[in-house]
Every structure is written in C-alpha cells, then in structure tokens.
Write a protein that holds these residues in place. Sequence first.
Motif, short mmCIF file in Angstrom:
data_model
loop_
_atom_site.label_atom_id
_atom_site.label_comp_id
_atom_site.label_asym_id
_atom_site.label_seq_id
_atom_site.Cartn_x
_atom_site.Cartn_y
_atom_site.Cartn_z
N LYS A 37 -12.75 1.94 8.10
CA LYS A 37 -11.52 1.56 8.82
C LYS A 37 -10.65 0.56 8.07
O LYS A 37 -9.43 0.75 7.97
CB LYS A 37 -11.89 1.02 10.20
CG LYS A 37 -10.69 0.67 11.08
CD LYS A 37 -11.17 0.21 12.44
CE LYS A 37 -9.97 -0.20 13.32
NZ LYS A 37 -10.41 -0.65 14.66
N PRO A 38 -11.20 -0.53 7.49
CA PRO A 38 -10.34 -1.52 6.81
C PRO A 38 -9.58 -0.95 5.60
O PRO A 38 -8.57 -1.51 5.19
CB PRO A 38 -11.31 -2.61 6.39
CG PRO A 38 -12.47 -2.46 7.32
CD PRO A 38 -12.59 -0.99 7.54
N GLN A 39 -10.07 0.17 4.99
CA GLN A 39 -9.44 0.69 3.79
C GLN A 39 -8.44 1.82 4.06
O GLN A 39 -7.77 2.30 3.15
CB GLN A 39 -10.51 1.22 2.81
CG GLN A 39 -11.33 0.14 2.16
CD GLN A 39 -12.46 -0.36 3.06
OE1 GLN A 39 -13.05 0.43 3.79
NE2 GLN A 39 -12.73 -1.65 3.03
N LEU A 40 -8.36 2.30 5.30
CA LEU A 40 -7.53 3.48 5.57
C LEU A 40 -6.04 3.17 5.60
O LEU A 40 -5.21 4.06 5.38
CB LEU A 40 -7.96 4.12 6.89
CG LEU A 40 -9.39 4.66 6.93
CD1 LEU A 40 -9.70 5.29 8.28
CD2 LEU A 40 -9.63 5.67 5.81
N THR A 79 -3.39 5.27 3.23
CA THR A 79 -3.91 5.08 1.86
C THR A 79 -4.61 6.32 1.30
O THR A 79 -5.15 6.28 0.20
CB THR A 79 -4.91 3.91 1.84
OG1 THR A 79 -5.98 4.19 2.75
CG2 THR A 79 -4.22 2.62 2.21
N GLY A 80 -4.67 7.40 2.03
CA GLY A 80 -5.27 8.64 1.52
C GLY A 80 -6.66 8.91 2.09
O GLY A 80 -7.11 8.25 3.03
N SER A 83 -13.00 10.42 5.13
CA SER A 83 -12.32 9.64 6.18
C SER A 83 -10.84 9.48 5.82
O SER A 83 -10.50 9.27 4.65
CB SER A 83 -12.97 8.25 6.32
OG SER A 83 -14.34 8.38 6.65
N MET A 84 -10.00 9.56 6.84
CA MET A 84 -8.58 9.32 6.64
C MET A 84 -7.95 8.88 7.96
O MET A 84 -8.48 9.15 9.05
CB MET A 84 -7.87 10.57 6.13
CG MET A 84 -7.90 11.76 7.09
SD MET A 84 -7.06 13.22 6.44
CE MET A 84 -5.39 12.60 6.29
N ALA A 85 -6.84 8.16 7.87
CA ALA A 85 -6.10 7.71 9.06
C ALA A 85 -4.98 8.71 9.36
O ALA A 85 -4.31 9.19 8.45
CB ALA A 85 -5.52 6.33 8.82
#
Length: 456
Positions: free
Chosen positions: A26-29, A37-38, A57-59
């Motif tokens: 979650k913190p990197q999305l 962010t991909g 994983s993606m947002a």
Amino acid sequence: RQMCIRDRCWKMLNAGLNGLCAHCPKPQLLDANRKFTGVHFWEDYNPVTERWYTIQSMAIKWLDGRWAIMELATDITTRKQVELELIQAKEKAEESDRLKSAFLANMSHEIRTPLNAIVGFSELLVDCDDPAEKTEYWQIIESNNELLLQLINDILDLSKIESGILERKRERFNLTQVCNELYSMMLPKITNPEVELRLDNSQQDCWILLDRNRLRQVWMNFVTNAVKYTKSGYIKIGYTVEKGGVRIYVEDTGAGIREELKDRVFGRFQKLDDFVQGTGLGLAISKAIVEAAGGEIGFNSEIGRGSTFWAWVPCEVNIQRLVQPADTPISGQSVQPITDKKEIKILVAEDNDSNYSLVKHILKDYDITRVSNGVEAVEKVRYGKFDFVLMDLKMPIMGGLEATRKIREFDRHIPIIALTANAFDSDRASAVDAGCSAFLAKPVKKGQLLELLSVK
C-alpha cells in the motif's frame, strides 16, 4: 478496512498467521502527489500452508472516486520447488566437482609416491654390488609395487562402482581359513613392536557361500586402516555367525575418529587425514561391496580409545568340518615332481616385447618358444609339442580367446594359462569359457607363475 478484496487477499496469503501482512504494498502504490506508481510485483511464502505466491499489486480509482488496491496472486509453489531442486543439484554438482578435483590431486601425489621409490631404487640397484644393500633396495621396490598395484585396483573398483557394474560371484569357501590367511599375511607388516596383532575366531571350519575375493577385500581394508592409525596396543581380526549371515570385524586401540568426521568415513573422494598414505577409497568401496550383497557396514569409534569396523553379510553358513582328502588331485590332475625344467616346453603367446622379456627371465630354466599373435599360437600347438601355453588375451590378428577356442578343437588337454592385463572377473570368466586352464592377471607374480607350472 477500505475494501473486501483486500480482506480476501489477506486471508488467502496469511491463512493460519496472526498479525498484519508483512508485504503490504500500500505505501508504494501512490507517490507523494497521490499519483499512480504502476504495477508492483512481489513474492510471498506462507509457512503454515507451505505455499508460494507471486503477487501483482496496483492502485485503481474505484467507482466512487476513492483509491482501491487490486491484487492478482498466482500459486507458484511447483515452480519454486523446481528452482530449489535445480539450486541443490547445482550445489551438489559443484561439490562433486570439487571433491573429484581434490581426489585427482591426491591421486597424483599417491601415484608419484611409490613411483618415486620404484624408479629411484631401481636406478640404485643397477650400480649396487653389496648383496645386503641389493636386498634392502629390492624389498623397498617390492613394497611400493604392492602399494601402486593396490592403488590401481582401487581406482578400477571405483570406476566399476560409478558405472554400476560391480561384479560379484558366489563360491563356497572356508571363512576360518580366509581369516587365518589374512592374519598370517598382515603379521609381517606390523613393524611397530608396540602393536600386537590378535586373531579371534571360533577355531572351527566355517564354510559360507559368498564372493570370497570381495569379502576378503573388505576385511583387508579394515585391517589396513587399523595398521595406519594404531601406534600402540592391539589390532584384533575376527568374525561371528549371526542373523543368517556372517559378521567380520577389525578392532583396534588406535587414534579413533573425531565426532565431526564420522559422517565422512564412508564418503568417496575423501580422506580423513591428508598426512596418512592412501587414496581414501577403501572404505567407500567396501561399503558398495557390502551393500550390493544385501549387507550392512558400520563402525564404533571413540577418540583416543580406538575403533571397531564391521560388516555383516547374509549368506549360507555351514559350521561342519569339511576336510579335503590329502590325496585329492588338483584340477583333476596328479602332482608329479619335476626333475629337469629344461625338458618342459612352454609356448608364450605375447606381442609386447617388455612383457615377453619379463616372462623369459622368470622362466629362464625352461624351454621357451615365443609367438606374437593367436594365429601363430594355434599353428605352433597344432604341429609342435608343448607342455604349457601362456596366452595373452589381447594380440593382433587373432586374440587369445579365439586362439584358445581353436586349440581346444583339436587339443583338449594341453594346459593353457591366460596371462593378461584384463583383470576383471568377467575377463576371468571369458577365459575359462574359452577353454583356459588357469588365469593370471598382470603384473605377473613370479611365485604364482612358477607354482602353476609345477603342477602338471
């Protein structure tokens, strides 16, 4: 919780586990400006279910405008297992390559050590006039000859084990006699006055059905190792009959084996002590021989107190005393004293000049005729009169086996002794099937050859 999809993901990847997901992306999305962010890829292992997953994983923007996390998890347990097996196979191959490289380096040292003595003292022997010195030089050469021959035999045995063609034959023999012979043979080799060689057997004739030479080889390896590592006390050779077979053993009061080295005792290409002469193959070969016969091999050892190596092999056992009558002829022929060796005519079929020269010098008191191939051997026997034939098996034009078969078509009685560098049991069997009366493997021992010629 933001959404049920994430909840289901958590339950799948963390089944049986407590606490938050250790790999939550979650913190990197989203970046600092809350921009996408991909796609993020990561792997996770669940130790409870013992499954591996690869996860994407993606947002994404949800229908109501809020950000949601979408994840795709794929079970990759099978792929991981294959990868692990490949890594283990690679490590095993690298370790095997390392051990073989160390083995070859050790072989170079072990071969050159007896060769150094053989070549060096042979040169000294040529110019030596002192009979006592000649005797000393010859004893050193003979000792190193035996060492080099044993080394070659070990390497050949190892090659047969590696290729899965370790040969075994079944024959009835007296185990007590073998034990006594081993004791008598090793007794002169105990040069340390502080070491006593003991014999422990039932004093009865114990007849068994096994491969005599292979069992003796295992026993000899046990004794040889005991001699190397025992500086004082005793070495005891013995056997017992138990569990439908025989158990041979060698007990010593030597140095013993350190605990961290015990797992390596029967390993191939390994020596526990680099400063003790030997290939490190004897016990590995012994293990292969015993297990191929359906038996068990092992040892008990205590550092500073000694070791006992043993091997149990299943076999038929007969404790009854079986004595061959004293007047029983050997190979169906009577033993007659030989008055004049020059009257004995021997045909030597040998294409190699050096090998023939050796036989010629051993049999210098006999009447010798030489041929260089099987065709000439057949013709000489057909039209001449000979008491013995020494037949090399590998010759040009016609080999010794074919020549022996052709001779047997018109002469069934002349003794034909196979004299060959082909030393496997299968070679011996082939020679006997072709019609040879006896079999001697090179290098030729003078005593063995003369003993065969003394019986006619």
